[in-house]
Design a protein around this motif. Structure first.
Motif, PDB file in Angstrom:
ATOM      1  N   GLU A   1       0.836  -1.206   0.000  1.00 20.83           N
ATOM      2  CA  GLU A   1       0.000   0.000   0.000  1.00 20.83           C
ATOM      3  C   GLU A   1       0.872   1.259   0.000  1.00 20.83           C
ATOM      4  O   GLU A   1       0.550   2.252  -0.655  1.00 20.83           O
ATOM      5  CB  GLU A   1      -0.899   0.016   1.246  1.00 20.83           C
TER       6      GLU A   1
ATOM      7  N   THR B   1       2.043   1.790  -3.437  1.00 23.18           N
ATOM      8  CA  THR B   1       0.920   2.244  -4.261  1.00 23.18           C
ATOM      9  C   THR B   1       0.703   3.745  -4.097  1.00 23.18           C
ATOM     10  O   THR B   1       0.476   4.472  -5.071  1.00 23.18           O
ATOM     11  CB  THR B   1      -0.367   1.491  -3.883  1.00 23.18           C
ATOM     12  N   LYS B   2       0.796   4.234  -2.850  1.00 23.38           N
ATOM     13  CA  LYS B   2       0.645   5.676  -2.595  1.00 23.38           C
ATOM     14  C   LYS B   2       1.799   6.461  -3.212  1.00 23.38           C
ATOM     15  O   LYS B   2       1.606   7.559  -3.737  1.00 23.38           O
ATOM     16  CB  LYS B   2       0.567   5.926  -1.088  1.00 23.38           C
TER      17      LYS B   2
ATOM     18  N   HIS C   1       3.294   5.680  -5.869  1.00 26.55           N
ATOM     19  CA  HIS C   1       2.997   5.710  -7.301  1.00 26.55           C
ATOM     20  C   HIS C   1       1.934   6.764  -7.600  1.00 26.55           C
ATOM     21  O   HIS C   1       2.023   7.502  -8.598  1.00 26.55           O
ATOM     22  CB  HIS C   1       2.519   4.330  -7.755  1.00 26.55           C
ATOM     23  N   GLU C   2       0.926   6.865  -6.732  1.00 25.67           N
ATOM     24  CA  GLU C   2      -0.163   7.812  -6.943  1.00 25.67           C
ATOM     25  C   GLU C   2       0.326   9.256  -6.926  1.00 25.67           C
ATOM     26  O   GLU C   2      -0.187  10.100  -7.670  1.00 25.67           O
ATOM     27  CB  GLU C   2      -1.240   7.621  -5.859  1.00 25.67           C
TER      28      GLU C   2
ATOM     29  N   ILE D   1       4.295   0.890 -11.183  1.00 21.93           N
ATOM     30  CA  ILE D   1       4.012   0.024 -10.036  1.00 21.93           C
ATOM     31  C   ILE D   1       4.134  -1.452 -10.416  1.00 21.93           C
ATOM     32  O   ILE D   1       4.063  -2.334  -9.571  1.00 21.93           O
ATOM     33  CB  ILE D   1       2.592   0.323  -9.491  1.00 21.93           C
TER      34      ILE D   1
ATOM     35  N   THR E   1       4.297  -4.783  -7.998  1.00 20.13           N
ATOM     36  CA  THR E   1       3.152  -5.703  -7.988  1.00 20.13           C
ATOM     37  C   THR E   1       3.614  -7.149  -8.145  1.00 20.13           C
ATOM     38  O   THR E   1       3.168  -8.045  -7.418  1.00 20.13           O
ATOM     39  CB  THR E   1       2.175  -5.347  -9.125  1.00 20.13           C
TER      40      THR E   1
END
Length: 407
Positions: free
Chosen positions: A114, A117-118, A120-121, A128, A132
């Protein structure tokens, strides 16, 4: 270009961007705001931003140094950023406190992913996909062999078993080493970011020796190589054709091609500026006339679709595939372009885009010197280029008489 985007700060992994109108912007009410991503949502703070920015412009109107201007700009908005960070910090600390040394490993790994992921955002990492894939492998292993393990139960033995598990999959030593880099990153996140008292067990393991494995490269057969470029030479496979050409002709990595923006391309000069992440430097490559034409076709399709061409747009993706300035990721390329193509043409099922780079270097070594090929391939060491040399180790003698003639 309507707006200028300037990074003000990165705090707690959150990137704060100042958005101001470009000089060519003709909007009646142009946008002035601070933009940031948090918890998967985009926030735009507009109140008071225009007034602060105009005060800054007055301060720097006689200043010539770009660096000093940037420092003053960031200083001007420092208090505003501090106000925005305060509620975020409170929210983060309450969430982070849930992770303890008694948390299950599988839950901690989920939070670790997570975190990426943040990142990447907010644009801290571009793709990502690798995260993954590595997360999938390690969580599959933990779920299967250590589903009830707590962080306090982790030991070096767990990761020795994980390496053996990966080797049984038939993965090469270099790939296994990259998986272990992900595990070491997990420990760094636990200790330095989550501030848990945990020993980095993975750091105690030596890297697997990549010299003990056969170099992995796949030279595409001549017949398939020729057939592929005949098949993709249509409007339908425009992006795939461009990607494969740049990889084969300029020996670029697929990720380098995905990162090429309009501003990097000079159609008049037939050149592209690309960034080599491994060598950490920019270099210029000369593209063929066919590649030049393919890029021009993408530009024409974009304008025909009623979309303006922006310097920050990526040449792969573009008009009907991505939003403006949004990269066409490796995952998107594979799922939207490559896999459907292979379903239509199963004879290419086992060919990877990267294989065109391998094939190009291998063929080039048959007619060029290793140093010429090294430069084109962008290898920092000639030994890397020599891996692709498939010729027999046979050399002719230089006679004493010939040596005498050399002055």
């Amino acid at each position: 270009m309507k707006s200028i985007r300037t990074e003000l700060a990165i705090i707690n992994g959150i990137r704060f961007i100042l958005v101001t109108p470009h000089s060519s912007n003709t909007d009646k009410y142009p946008l002035y705001c601070i933009e940031y991503f948090y918890n998967g949502k985009q926030f735009k703070v507009k109140e008071g931003i225009k007034a602060i920015y105009n005060q800054y412009l007055e301060q720097v109107k006689d200043l010539k140094s770009i660096n000093k201007k940037l420092v003053l700009l960031r200083n001007s908005f420092e208090f505003r950023i501090t106000e925005l960070v305060k509620p975020i910090s409170v929210s983060q600390s309450s969430t982070d406190s849930k992770l303890t040394i008694q948390t299950k490993v599988i839950e901690a790994l989920s939070k670790f992913f997570e975190y990426h992921t943040k990142r990447h955002e907010i644009g801290e990492i571009k793709d990502i996909y690798n995260y993954t894939e590595r997360d999938k492998k390690v969580t599959t292993f933990i779920n299967k062999h250590f589903p009830n393990h707590l962080l306090s139960d982790l030991s070096t033995t767990v990761w020795i078993d994980y390496r053996s598990y990966l080797k049984k999959w038939g993965l090469g030593n270099s790939t296994v080493n990259l998986q272990m880099v992900y595990v070491k990153g997990f420990y760094i996140w636990l200790s330095q970011i989550m501030e848990l008292p945990i020993t980095n067990h993975a750091s105690k393991l030596k890297k697997l020796d990549i010299t003990l494995q056969i170099p992995k490269y796949n030279e595409i057969k001549q017949s398939l190589f020729l057939e592929f470029f005949n098949v993709v030479n249509t409007k339908r496979y425009l992006r795939l054709h461009l990607m494969a050409r740049l990889v084969a002709e300029n020996t670029l990595r697929p990720i380098q091609v995905l990162n090429i923006k309009v501003k990097h391309v000079d159609l008049q000069d037939h050149s592209i500026v690309v960034f080599d992440a491994k060598g950490k430097k920019w270099r210029r490559v000369i593209m063929s006339s066919i590649v030049n034409g393919l890029i021009q076709s993408i530009y024409e399709n974009t304008t025909n679709a009623g979309r303006t061409i922006d310097d920050e747009d990526y040449i792969i993706g573009f008009f009907n595939q991505t939003k403006q300035r949004k990269i066409f990721t490796q995952t998107m390329f594979r799922e939207r372009i490559l896999l459907p193509f292979k379903e239509d043409f199963p004879q290419f099922a086992n060919i990877l885009i990267y294989d065109f780079k391998h094939t190009s270097i291998t063929k080039a070594l048959k007619v060029n010197s290793v140093y010429d090929v090294q430069k084109r391939a962008g290898h920092s060491k000639v030994t890397t280029t020599q891996i692709y040399d498939r010729s027999d180790s046979v050399s002719e003698a230089i006679t004493v008489e010939e040596l005498i003639l050399i002055k």
